[in-house]
Scaffold this motif. Structure first.
Motif, mmCIF file in Angstrom:
data_model
loop_
_atom_site.group_PDB
_atom_site.id
_atom_site.type_symbol
_atom_site.label_atom_id
_atom_site.label_comp_id
_atom_site.label_asym_id
_atom_site.label_seq_id
_atom_site.Cartn_x
_atom_site.Cartn_y
_atom_site.Cartn_z
ATOM 1 N N ALA A 1 0.835 -1.152 -0.081
ATOM 2 C CA ALA A 1 0.040 -0.028 0.019
ATOM 3 C C ALA A 1 0.955 1.167 -0.027
ATOM 4 C CB ALA A 1 -1.021 -0.189 1.359
ATOM 5 N N ILE A 2 1.969 1.370 0.578
ATOM 6 C CA ILE A 2 2.793 2.287 0.806
ATOM 7 C C ILE A 2 3.517 2.645 -0.569
ATOM 8 C CG2 ILE A 2 4.961 3.201 1.656
ATOM 9 C CD1 ILE A 2 4.021 2.007 4.433
ATOM 10 N N VAL A 3 3.873 1.341 -1.165
ATOM 11 C CA VAL A 3 4.449 1.514 -2.275
ATOM 12 C C VAL A 3 3.532 2.111 -3.640
ATOM 13 C CG1 VAL A 3 5.203 -0.034 -4.507
ATOM 14 C CG2 VAL A 3 6.322 -0.273 -2.023
ATOM 15 N N ASP A 4 2.054 1.826 -3.460
ATOM 16 C CA ASP A 4 1.113 2.383 -4.211
ATOM 17 C C ASP A 4 1.177 3.900 -4.266
ATOM 18 O OD1 ASP A 4 0.842 -0.092 -5.624
ATOM 19 O OD2 ASP A 4 -1.311 -0.549 -4.207
ATOM 20 N N VAL A 5 1.150 4.240 -2.793
ATOM 21 C CA VAL A 5 0.947 5.753 -2.565
ATOM 22 C C VAL A 5 2.192 6.572 -3.244
ATOM 23 C CG1 VAL A 5 0.886 7.615 -0.732
ATOM 24 C CG2 VAL A 5 -0.127 5.332 -0.358
#
Length: 292
Positions: free
Chosen positions: A257-261
């Protein structure tokens, strides 16, 4: 008035849980402030800085230094985030799966844990640190993602997302390879080191090699981990993980999720020219699909 102790984590505050995890790494005076926050989070959220300093037995500048150590510009911003975290946190009831679990109960527990994890990550990610990380990545001449095991899978997913943004990008999951690569990075490169525990000696060595070469290192890891100390900037992913029955799941979801952000933020930061390139990429992919 700051009164009886209360468990901030019981109130669903992931910020309090992160502060608790970082206690051992703080300087003595800042640790007194941190312990006060952990024991009395709601009172600290409503108290003036003079009262917080007095109850912690420190000076007001020490309170401000603690807030900056946690990644905030000052006391007021820290209080706002603490208040938001206490109000918006989702209580995390940890229920491990049992050998005799029914499929229905197994499904509910796994998915509920995943939902709670993503909400926790959303609530405690620091916008200022995210913005700084996006700036580093958008300006990088090269981005390298390092991770082992489950984190290695996240690194490869990150490479798949970022190479489409027009930045030379690679993922390394072998310690020998990322160690060699880190030592020869250009000064305007960025390394994203991913680890749930942040205790892999090889990953720490590569982070140090990258920084020695002049590159910036962004860590995606737990608060208080050794990797956080070896990075220029850390995005904290503090989640509870159960590895008794299956390989890490919640931490992997948090990291993804952090990578997506970050990838969406970099795409927006790089502007309209990148969007036109992405559209050409999508057109090429459409040509490879069967017609409806």
């Amino acid at each position: 008035m700051i009164g009886t102790p209360e468990d901030g984590e019981r109130g669903g505050s992931t910020l309090v849980a992160r502060i608790r995890a970082m206690l051992d790494g703080l300087r003595q005076a800042e640790r007194r402030v941190a312990e006060l926050v952990v024991e009395h989070p709601h009172d600290v959220a409503s108290a003036p800085i003079a009262q917080v300093a007095a109850h912690a037995g420190v000076s007001e500048p020490t309170v401000i230094r603690f807030c900056r150590t946690m990644g905030y510009e000052g006391f007021q911003q820290f209080k706002l985030e603490l208040t938001r975290s206490l109000a918006a946190g989702v209580p995390f009831v940890f229920e491990g799966v049992r050998p005799d679990e029914t499929t229905a109960d197994l499904t509910a527990k796994v998915i509920d844990r995943s939902i709670a994890t993503l909400v926790q990550v959303r609530n405690h990610l620091n916008p200022n640190q995210l913005d700084q990380a996006i700036g580093y990545l958008a300006a990088a001449s090269r981005i390298e993602f390092y991770g082992h095991g489950a984190s290695g899978m996240v690194a490869m997913d990150a490479q798949h997302k970022f190479f489409r943004l027009g930045i030379p990008t690679v993922a390394y999951t072998d310690a020998h390879v990322h160690g060699m690569s880190a030592s020869i990075l250009p000064a305007d490169a960025v390394v994203v080191a991913i680890s749930h525990t942040g205790r892999s000696a090889e990953l720490l060595d590569s982070a140090d090699l990258a920084r020695d070469a002049g590159a910036r290192v962004i860590a995606i890891t737990a608060a208080g981990s050794p990797l956080a100390e070896h990075a220029d900037l850390t995005l904290f992913a503090d989640v509870r993980e159960d590895t008794d029955v299956y390989t890490p799941m919640t931490s992997r979801m948090a990291h993804l999720a952090i990578v997506d952000v970050l990838s969406v933020g970099v795409a927006l930061r790089r502007g309209p020219e990148l969007l036109s390139k992405l559209e050409r990429t999508k057109g090429r992919l459409r040509e490879k699909r069967l017609a409806r």
